[in-house]
Design a protein around this motif. Sequence first.
Motif, PDB file in Angstrom:
ATOM      1  N   TYR A  71       0.827  -1.191   0.000  1.00  0.00           N
ATOM      2  CA  TYR A  71       0.000   0.000   0.000  1.00  0.00           C
ATOM      3  C   TYR A  71       0.868   1.250   0.000  1.00  0.00           C
ATOM      4  O   TYR A  71       0.613   2.199  -0.743  1.00  0.00           O
ATOM      5  CB  TYR A  71      -0.959   0.016   1.193  1.00  0.00           C
TER       6      TYR A  71
ATOM      7  N   THR B 254       2.547   1.210  -3.680  1.00  0.00           N
ATOM      8  CA  THR B 254       1.731   1.276  -4.907  1.00  0.00           C
ATOM      9  C   THR B 254       0.354   1.886  -4.673  1.00  0.00           C
ATOM     10  O   THR B 254      -0.397   2.067  -5.624  1.00  0.00           O
ATOM     11  CB  THR B 254       1.501  -0.133  -5.486  1.00  0.00           C
ATOM     12  N   LYS B 255       0.016   2.151  -3.398  1.00  0.00           N
ATOM     13  CA  LYS B 255      -1.325   2.633  -3.056  1.00  0.00           C
ATOM     14  C   LYS B 255      -2.404   1.656  -3.518  1.00  0.00           C
ATOM     15  O   LYS B 255      -3.524   2.039  -3.841  1.00  0.00           O
ATOM     16  CB  LYS B 255      -1.591   4.018  -3.671  1.00  0.00           C
ATOM     17  N   LYS B 256      -2.036   0.392  -3.593  1.00  0.00           N
ATOM     18  CA  LYS B 256      -3.007  -0.629  -3.993  1.00  0.00           C
ATOM     19  C   LYS B 256      -3.200  -1.649  -2.897  1.00  0.00           C
ATOM     20  O   LYS B 256      -2.321  -1.871  -2.079  1.00  0.00           O
ATOM     21  CB  LYS B 256      -2.530  -1.324  -5.262  1.00  0.00           C
TER      22      LYS B 256
ATOM     23  N   ASP C 225      -4.164   4.930 -12.638  1.00  0.00           N
ATOM     24  CA  ASP C 225      -5.041   4.386 -11.604  1.00  0.00           C
ATOM     25  C   ASP C 225      -5.488   5.471 -10.633  1.00  0.00           C
ATOM     26  O   ASP C 225      -5.162   6.652 -10.786  1.00  0.00           O
ATOM     27  CB  ASP C 225      -4.379   3.204 -10.889  1.00  0.00           C
TER      28      ASP C 225
ATOM     29  N   PHE D 252      -4.586   6.450  -7.945  1.00  0.00           N
ATOM     30  CA  PHE D 252      -3.590   7.189  -7.175  1.00  0.00           C
ATOM     31  C   PHE D 252      -2.652   7.978  -8.066  1.00  0.00           C
ATOM     32  O   PHE D 252      -1.584   8.390  -7.662  1.00  0.00           O
ATOM     33  CB  PHE D 252      -2.835   6.221  -6.273  1.00  0.00           C
TER      34      PHE D 252
ATOM     35  N   GLU E  28      -1.010   6.987 -10.630  1.00  0.00           N
ATOM     36  CA  GLU E  28       0.137   6.282 -11.179  1.00  0.00           C
ATOM     37  C   GLU E  28      -0.193   5.781 -12.576  1.00  0.00           C
ATOM     38  O   GLU E  28      -1.220   5.148 -12.812  1.00  0.00           O
ATOM     39  CB  GLU E  28       0.488   5.087 -10.282  1.00  0.00           C
TER      40      GLU E  28
END
Lengths: 556, 556
Positions: A540, A543-545, B445, B447, B449
């Motif tokens: 997270y 990649t903020k995922k 995406d 965020f 990116e």
Amino acid sequence: MLSSTGMLSVCALGGINEIGKNMYVIEYGEDLVIVDCGGKFADRTFLGVDLIIPDFTYLVENQHKIRGIIITHGHEDHIGGIPYLLKKINIPVYATRFTLGLIELKLKEHKIFRESTLIEIHSDSRLNFGNIQATFFKVIHSIPDCLGIVFHTPEGKIVHTGDFKFDLTPVNKQFTEIHKMAQIGDDGVLLLISESTNAERPGSTPSEREVGKQIEESFFNASGKIIISTFASNVNRIQQIVEAAIKTDRKLALLGRSMVNVVSVAKKYGYIDIPDWLLIDARDVKQWPSEKVVVLCTGSQGEPLAALSRLSTNSNRDVRVDPGDTVIFAASPIPGNEKDVTKIVDNLFKLGANVIYGPASKTGMHVSGHGYQEDLKLMLTLMKPKYFIPIHGEYRMLHLHAKLAEDVGVKPKNIFILNNGDVVDIQHQEARQTRKIPAGDAYVDAFGEEGIEDIVLRDRKQLSEEGMLIIVITVNKADGSRVSEPDSISRGFVYAKESGDLIRNINEITKSTIDSFKDKDFNIFAMKKAVKKDVGQYLYEKTKKKPMILPIIVPI
Amino acid sequence: MLSSTGMLSVCALGGINEIGKNMYVIEYGEDLVIVDCGGKFADRTFLGVDLIIPDFTYLVENQHKIRGIIITHGHEDHIGGIPYLLKKINIPVYATRFTLGLIELKLKEHKIFRESTLIEIHSDSRLNFGNIQATFFKVIHSIPDCLGIVFHTPEGKIVHTGDFKFDLTPVNKQFTEIHKMAQIGDDGVLLLISESTNAERPGSTPSEREVGKQIEESFFNASGKIIISTFASNVNRIQQIVEAAIKTDRKLALLGRSMVNVVSVAKKYGYIDIPDWLLIDARDVKQWPSEKVVVLCTGSQGEPLAALSRLSTNSNRDVRVDPGDTVIFAASPIPGNEKDVTKIVDNLFKLGANVIYGPASKTGMHVSGHGYQEDLKLMLTLMKPKYFIPIHGEYRMLHLHAKLAEDVGVKPKNIFILNNGDVVDIQHQEARQTRKIPAGDAYVDAFGEEGIEDIVLRDRKQLSEEGMLIIVITVNKADGSRVSEPDSISRGFVYAKESGDLIRNINEITKSTIDSFKDKDFNIFAMKKAVKKDVGQYLYEKTKKKPMILPIIVPI
């Protein structure tokens, strides 16, 4: 139990706060009658779900009470759930001839036609279900042979309108039984249950004949082949297409399975008048001069597998779209289908066709089958009910329909805006809304199988938006110490050049997490949880995922 | 290379066959100028993708030629890609004051404002880019400070219209420079590049003032609080809301980050006139009597995170929707947003608000910023170009715009309906369309990116519709013989009671598949393939589903 003896109960299992999967229940004492059993098409947020039907839990639990199901008309949102219901509870189905014809097609597809009980009724039928009797009145809608229902109960009369509009100049002389309706209202209606689809639209619904005039005009203006698409079930519109073809001296070919099926049902039972010399086989279209042919096809809603979609990419075996041909959309896109429709319009223009669709034609070659505000007010006025329940609509439609009811004199406290599952109990002619029964969505996949569960859909949503990461590591089964290097596999998550580093770091984190358990009790569950947490945190941050992380720890 | 010396080349990197991500390239010899760099919102079929921007490959490869980028106006589909472009190629950005104000907000968000070069221009500016000079003319659109561009090249003049409508009674006196445009046309235009958004609509676009009248009327009729939502960038509409608030003696509060930001840019540079005494802080709304307040907020498109969506569930800290309040949607839903909007309308009705939205108001409290057919014909007539390229539209719009051009006298063979990446080369005033350069979608995406690849989206699609199945098995690393029983994990696939049997059978099949390798060479790859095939076949027969199957074979 919906009602104890001596109480009348009404509820919806579907159709409220939604357009689709209509299903209503009327119950008195030990007698229960169902109205309609519809499906609803799932939009793209329901991943892999094809059809949504009502939750039948309440009906299965109370099947000993069910006397039968009455179907008001043959549209999907009123009949689409029937095969799934009958597979669970085999009850008699009552409907008019044309509606039964469409239900029959459906039951044969599901291979349960033989064991089903279908009973034909008409607007003068009278059905006896113990405490409840049903009589009927004809209404007009965008499909033939539609009924409104009057339930006669010890408490008084309930009127269910079915789907309707008032069309005083109907095609095929399918008149609304307006005098009968006035008589019903005069005799006193305890509760009116009326559809709300067009409660947002002021004025009256235009007559279906308006579409006929436009079709005729466009046929007279066309030079090449005419390809026209509409709902297969809109038999009256098809009748007008037939007449325009005759007037312009063109042969008519039918294309698309549901078009062929529905027209054959309509012909067989006399709901449409097509001279035999008019029809040609779709395979023979190419043998006729373009200006002598009309192709009537399915796919006006942009359905990717229907005839019109195939024509738009010239991938139909029998019929080609050539430059100069005219393609007519004789139907408006249902909300949600706009993009699929315009994609087909784009493709047809690319083939050089003259496309007549929504913005280019005055009414979009379509009129609604659902009554506008003035139609709804006329129904309310004719029935002058004590109580009113607006159904068949999203909340704002129900709300606006309730306002119309107030305007024509129904007391605000006598109007119930329900949710699916809310029960209105009526005793001594006093109605109260208090209880709830189970009501919700059941999912059917593309292969007609029921039973996709909510948790599966939630998983799919996470997988689809964030992807997943599997981390495999082997540990010693005696003490949990690490045996191998971790191995990570991702799907739907990253696939970029930089993912090498990411995967290396994930493996390093996994290693140190597993190694941190060295001096603790061996506990696979705790290890998994820790890997999930540590790797999740890293991913997270990086990649903020939040992909679905599945640590697989193999003890050897 | 787009062009060799002495050739003029034109192409689109985005904006053709789509609404969104506009980006156009004009090139002569060693000089290249870009027009706009927009984003496009991804619909739900792009799983986990938030924004789509043009593929910049061609520009990166030819960056030594790029003289700058000119932005016609500040809408997302013209500026949304700028931060991503500037991160790759730091080139000067030319735009009007208001447009630059919006770009500045964006660059600050991406933390690249300091290193960017922003150059303010106005309609009388003249820019020199080697072989290409640019001059400008004012056009009217639904955002202030919009420009059309004239490129003066050795081959002749190219006119790029930007987005426009003709509004002869504009709000805030932002007049179209129609005399200048006539002069440009009189001097001779080689090529017109014109937007096509409303090429399907007959007639002329109504004036923005029509919306002002309706807003005023609805303000006079309202009793409780007024909550009104529109596009933050539609400063002229906001000006009219300001005036209606003054006339009805109400204070004005702004709600939503982009509303506050854009209005502050507009105020700072004089594009809007709001007296300071009119404005109150959103936090103070509850201290004023309802009938003295207007709340102007974002979220007219049903965006789930915007102010109006929060208001509709009464989850905003500062402002409550009370029964009797009036909520006005002063914007039509953009195609695709209808369902999100109606959900909010439903919720607002549930709170007891009087909601004024699309079907309930005459023009839907909205007029388009894009010219209808008569506007497009007027542009074509003023410019009387030799060549014409319709842009900014899906195919049918480009096609219909081309027909309009023919109607006003452009020769059919001089009209080019392109795809993104198609190049039109002009030499000796003769235009030909032959070559292609790389052009496509790049995904960003949630965020910010970049770099979601197609294969990741394909995986997500399979995962989302069919789910996945992981089968773990350990084998002897020496000979590949099976060590453990297989273990299967499914996600988004089955979770029903009957899945026990299914999983047992999957494990049995895996076992026998692995065991069948006993006498063969040990080959993990072949084993995986065989498990995938055998289990896949079984699952398809049994469930008609094709989940992603991931066999994990651990050699120990």
